[in-house]
Design a protein around this motif. Structure first.
Motif, mmCIF file in Angstrom:
data_model
loop_
_atom_site.group_PDB
_atom_site.id
_atom_site.type_symbol
_atom_site.label_atom_id
_atom_site.label_comp_id
_atom_site.label_asym_id
_atom_site.label_seq_id
_atom_site.Cartn_x
_atom_site.Cartn_y
_atom_site.Cartn_z
ATOM 1 N N LEU A 109 -3.003 0.344 7.902
ATOM 2 C CA LEU A 109 -3.129 0.126 6.654
ATOM 3 C C LEU A 109 -3.195 -1.765 7.011
ATOM 4 O O LEU A 109 -2.678 -2.253 8.298
ATOM 5 C CB LEU A 109 -1.763 -0.515 6.580
ATOM 6 N N ALA A 155 -6.008 -4.740 0.488
ATOM 7 C CA ALA A 155 -5.343 -4.172 1.195
ATOM 8 C C ALA A 155 -5.854 -2.852 1.039
ATOM 9 O O ALA A 155 -6.411 -2.453 -0.003
ATOM 10 C CB ALA A 155 -3.848 -3.150 -0.020
ATOM 11 N N ARG A 156 -5.996 -2.422 2.326
ATOM 12 C CA ARG A 156 -7.095 -1.846 2.644
ATOM 13 C C ARG A 156 -6.428 -0.122 3.509
ATOM 14 O O ARG A 156 -5.407 -1.226 4.266
ATOM 15 C CB ARG A 156 -8.603 -1.877 3.308
ATOM 16 N N ASP A 157 -6.033 0.789 3.227
ATOM 17 C CA ASP A 157 -5.728 2.145 3.945
ATOM 18 C C ASP A 157 -6.204 3.544 4.669
ATOM 19 O O ASP A 157 -7.574 3.230 3.775
ATOM 20 C CB ASP A 157 -4.206 3.337 3.606
ATOM 21 N N TYR A 158 -6.175 3.302 5.575
ATOM 22 C CA TYR A 158 -6.969 4.358 6.603
ATOM 23 C C TYR A 158 -6.452 5.600 7.199
ATOM 24 O O TYR A 158 -5.012 4.643 7.592
ATOM 25 C CB TYR A 158 -8.359 3.725 7.773
ATOM 26 N N MET A 159 -6.909 7.126 6.469
ATOM 27 C CA MET A 159 -6.129 7.919 6.964
ATOM 28 C C MET A 159 -6.807 8.809 7.526
ATOM 29 O O MET A 159 -8.246 9.018 7.213
ATOM 30 C CB MET A 159 -4.690 8.262 6.403
ATOM 31 N N GLY A 209 -2.316 6.713 10.581
ATOM 32 C CA GLY A 209 -2.954 5.737 9.721
ATOM 33 C C GLY A 209 -2.387 4.493 10.000
ATOM 34 O O GLY A 209 -2.090 4.274 11.012
#
Length: 54
Positions: A15, A27-31, A13
């Motif tokens: 962040l 804030a942005r998260d990718y998974m 992942g």
């Protein structure tokens, strides 16, 4: 551990935080959602729902 399968898992992942004046302003998260669905034993259901246009 996945309670439905009893298997351990990990997936990558990312962040991304944007900080301004010492405060987090974004804030942005990718998974990998496909890997999560596979790990949870839900990949077939996800694929089926994509075919239905849902």
């Amino acid at each position: 551990m996945v309670t439905t399968t009893g298997e351990s898992f990990s997936f990558p992942g990312l962040l991304v935080l944007r900080v301004r004046n010492g405060l987090i302003v974004h804030a942005r998260d990718y998974m990998d959602g496909v890997r999560v669905a596979h790990t949870m034993g839900r990949l077939a259901a996800v694929a089926a729902s994509l075919g239905d246009g849902q």
